[in-house]
Motif scaffolding. Sequence first.
Motif, PDB file in Angstrom:
ATOM      1  N   MET A   1       0.812   0.657  22.140  1.00 47.90           N
ATOM      2  CA  MET A   1       0.349   0.946  20.733  1.00 47.90           C
ATOM      3  C   MET A   1       1.352   0.107  19.722  1.00 47.90           C
ATOM      4  SD  MET A   1      -1.209   4.796  20.486  1.00 47.90           S
ATOM      5  CE  MET A   1      -1.764   4.550  18.855  1.00 47.90           C
ATOM      6  N   LYS A   2       1.018  -0.300  18.428  1.00 50.63           N
ATOM      7  CA  LYS A   2       1.606  -0.804  17.533  1.00 50.63           C
ATOM      8  C   LYS A   2       2.695   0.314  16.901  1.00 50.63           C
ATOM      9  CE  LYS A   2      -1.817  -4.233  16.379  1.00 50.63           C
ATOM     10  NZ  LYS A   2      -2.970  -4.785  15.357  1.00 50.63           N
ATOM     11  N   PRO A   3       3.780   0.042  16.623  1.00 49.55           N
ATOM     12  CA  PRO A   3       4.629   0.863  15.851  1.00 49.55           C
ATOM     13  C   PRO A   3       4.309   1.032  14.401  1.00 49.55           C
ATOM     14  CG  PRO A   3       5.810  -1.217  16.185  1.00 49.55           C
ATOM     15  CD  PRO A   3       4.595  -1.321  16.893  1.00 49.55           C
ATOM     16  N   ASP A   4       4.263   2.266  13.858  1.00 50.47           N
ATOM     17  CA  ASP A   4       4.049   2.398  12.444  1.00 50.47           C
ATOM     18  C   ASP A   4       5.558   1.712  11.884  1.00 50.47           C
ATOM     19  OD1 ASP A   4       1.846   3.770  12.565  1.00 50.47           O
ATOM     20  OD2 ASP A   4       2.938   5.909  12.720  1.00 50.47           O
ATOM     21  N   ILE A   5       5.331   1.218  10.582  1.00 43.44           N
ATOM     22  CA  ILE A   5       6.552   0.619   9.995  1.00 43.44           C
ATOM     23  C   ILE A   5       6.905   1.233   8.731  1.00 43.44           C
ATOM     24  CG2 ILE A   5       7.183  -1.837   9.062  1.00 43.44           C
ATOM     25  CD1 ILE A   5       5.166  -2.987  11.044  1.00 43.44           C
ATOM     26  N   PHE A   6       7.933   1.387   8.499  1.00 43.25           N
ATOM     27  CA  PHE A   6       8.434   1.918   7.096  1.00 43.25           C
ATOM     28  C   PHE A   6       9.636   1.198   6.649  1.00 43.25           C
ATOM     29  CE2 PHE A   6       6.868   5.441   9.732  1.00 43.25           C
ATOM     30  CZ  PHE A   6       6.162   6.161   9.245  1.00 43.25           C
ATOM     31  N   MET A   7       9.439   0.862   5.292  1.00 37.92           N
ATOM     32  CA  MET A   7      10.186   0.206   4.420  1.00 37.92           C
ATOM     33  C   MET A   7      10.858   1.195   3.339  1.00 37.92           C
ATOM     34  SD  MET A   7      12.208  -2.578   3.218  1.00 37.92           S
ATOM     35  CE  MET A   7      11.531  -4.093   3.333  1.00 37.92           C
ATOM     36  N   ILE A   8      12.042   1.311   3.475  1.00 38.84           N
ATOM     37  CA  ILE A   8      12.887   2.172   2.356  1.00 38.84           C
ATOM     38  C   ILE A   8      13.623   1.234   1.689  1.00 38.84           C
ATOM     39  CG2 ILE A   8      13.945   4.375   1.940  1.00 38.84           C
ATOM     40  CD1 ILE A   8      11.509   4.822   3.480  1.00 38.84           C
ATOM     41  N   ILE A   9      13.540   1.293   0.033  1.00 38.78           N
ATOM     42  CA  ILE A   9      14.466   0.294  -0.565  1.00 38.78           C
ATOM     43  C   ILE A   9      14.924   1.014  -1.721  1.00 38.78           C
ATOM     44  CG2 ILE A   9      12.314  -0.496  -1.616  1.00 38.78           C
ATOM     45  CD1 ILE A   9      13.746  -3.282  -1.753  1.00 38.78           C
ATOM     46  N   THR A  10      16.024   0.839  -2.003  1.00 37.71           N
ATOM     47  CA  THR A  10      16.643   1.637  -2.903  1.00 37.71           C
ATOM     48  C   THR A  10      16.864   0.468  -3.957  1.00 37.71           C
ATOM     49  OG1 THR A  10      19.061   1.165  -2.723  1.00 37.71           O
ATOM     50  CG2 THR A  10      18.003   3.072  -1.595  1.00 37.71           C
ATOM     51  N   HIS A  11      17.469   0.997  -5.432  1.00 38.75           N
ATOM     52  CA  HIS A  11      17.358   0.138  -6.646  1.00 38.75           C
ATOM     53  C   HIS A  11      19.085   0.071  -7.024  1.00 38.75           C
ATOM     54  CE1 HIS A  11      15.648  -1.860 -10.006  1.00 38.75           C
ATOM     55  NE2 HIS A  11      14.999  -0.657 -10.493  1.00 38.75           N
ATOM     56  N   ASP A  12      19.428  -1.221  -7.111  1.00 43.91           N
ATOM     57  CA  ASP A  12      20.746  -1.354  -7.572  1.00 43.91           C
ATOM     58  C   ASP A  12      21.998  -0.609  -6.980  1.00 43.91           C
ATOM     59  OD1 ASP A  12      18.984  -2.029  -9.525  1.00 43.91           O
ATOM     60  OD2 ASP A  12      20.630  -1.445 -11.169  1.00 43.91           O
ATOM     61  N   THR A  13      22.021  -0.756  -5.470  1.00 46.68           N
ATOM     62  CA  THR A  13      22.816   0.085  -4.641  1.00 46.68           C
ATOM     63  C   THR A  13      23.692  -0.942  -3.968  1.00 46.68           C
ATOM     64  OG1 THR A  13      21.215   1.728  -4.250  1.00 46.68           O
ATOM     65  CG2 THR A  13      23.347   2.243  -3.288  1.00 46.68           C
ATOM     66  N   GLY A  14      23.605  -1.978  -3.752  1.00 47.56           N
ATOM     67  CA  GLY A  14      24.374  -3.234  -2.929  1.00 47.56           C
ATOM     68  C   GLY A  14      24.601  -2.583  -1.511  1.00 47.56           C
ATOM     69  N   ARG A  15      25.958  -2.257  -1.259  1.00 46.68           N
ATOM     70  CA  ARG A  15      26.288  -1.857  -0.037  1.00 46.68           C
ATOM     71  C   ARG A  15      27.153  -0.655  -0.205  1.00 46.68           C
ATOM     72  NH1 ARG A  15      27.929  -7.784   2.057  1.00 46.68           N
ATOM     73  NH2 ARG A  15      25.969  -8.799   2.205  1.00 46.68           N
ATOM     74  N   TYR A  16      26.949   0.007  -1.074  1.00 43.86           N
ATOM     75  CA  TYR A  16      27.747   1.160  -1.451  1.00 43.86           C
ATOM     76  C   TYR A  16      27.275   2.470  -0.566  1.00 43.86           C
ATOM     77  CZ  TYR A  16      30.876  -0.700  -4.610  1.00 43.86           C
ATOM     78  OH  TYR A  16      31.900  -1.386  -5.230  1.00 43.86           O
TER      79      TYR A  16
END
Length: 440
Positions: A1-16
């Motif tokens: 079966m195909k995996p469910d896909i999740f994209m979580i994206i934050t705002h203005d965080t860089g690599r902090y």
Amino acid sequence: MKPDIFMIITHDTGRYFGAYGRKTVTPNFDDLAKESLVFKNFFAVGPFCSINRASLQTGTYPHVNGVMGLVNPRLIWTLKPGIKNWSAYLKEAGYETYLFGFQHETKTPSNYYDHVVPFQGDHAQDVLPAVADFVSKKDPSKPVYVNAGTFETHRPFYDPYYEKSKVWRRTSPDEVDVPPYLPDTDTVRYDLAGLWSSVNYFDFYLGQLIKTLDEKERDYLLFVTVDHGIPFPRAKSTLYDAGLETALLIKGSRVRTGVSDELLSSVDLLPTLLDFLSLPIPEEVQGKSFSPLLTGSGKGDEYIIAQKNWHDDYDPIRAIRTRDYKLIWNMEERPLLSMPLDILESESAQAMQDDFLRHRPTFELYDLRKDPFELNNLADAPAYQGIRQELFSKLIKAMKDLNDPFIDPTYGKKMMQTYPLGLYRRDLWKGDIRYTVRPV
């Protein structure tokens, strides 16, 4: 079966995040990093939200996807008709697609997603628990793609909304580390402490979502990333690494754990996803797949190209970055610091007022091996003229290959005359005055 896909994206965080060596308190992100593939040299195409989110979502550069500036009701920018994003490609592959919370690529998200989930706000407290609830209740028979964006860590940091939250942890100014490109003053530390608090707040709700995913999901592919660098002077809205650096974690049953330091651009993420899922990569996609890195060895980019065109002002800049050097081409005369209004009004900007009065050079060249914070401009140094010429030649060739319209030096001025840009600071630099802002 195909995996469910999740994209979580934050705002203005860089690599902090702690996993990237910062002092921020992010235990959930750091635990997730141990179970993921962590990318240490993943950079944004552009140093603000719309331009990079659109490139990340479409695998194309801004002049191709139509988002050359801020997606705002007063401005002309939005994804061009016919341009596909992650959701469009995954719909074609049999996925049901959902948007939770913040996005900044299009004025018409319902044209791209099967479901745009309504929210009162886009804070992590609103968005990520809603995704977790969705995961707990969804039909497991059909694969889903979820794009979930949070407002954090955009300014304002010290907002009554946060102060009322039971999970808000106010960071002490004594806890923060001040990057060398900012002055180490009490006001700057107070400002950075707000960012630290905002990152910690996001991390709490990320942890809740990861717990639910691990409990409920049979198989999933998770991307956690950021749109650009932190909202501080000499970071967001600039082409220094502090403005372009972004975190990226990828977790999945077929994704190895560990760390990759290959040089990558956000425009590469869509083709990587398609390649990893054994889906065709259309010719119009301009990024390169780094799918081999997800399961074993592979190569990143020789160099990346970054750009700025418009945010809340017209400010055309191009940059080319290798592992060792960066060349920045400032195409218009501006003050040394050009910042969006939210940063311009911050405590940190007030501590750097003198930089408003200095001219920005046409070219900036940095030896990243010796000067990772890009403080010593070597563009005129005799020993670096060969490197400068080599990088500039590669930049011009890349701009031509990508059909970048700014290869024509009159392009930007023609655009300003043709379109009513609305939110636009016309007279940024008079030589002896500070910023002037034209009312909208």
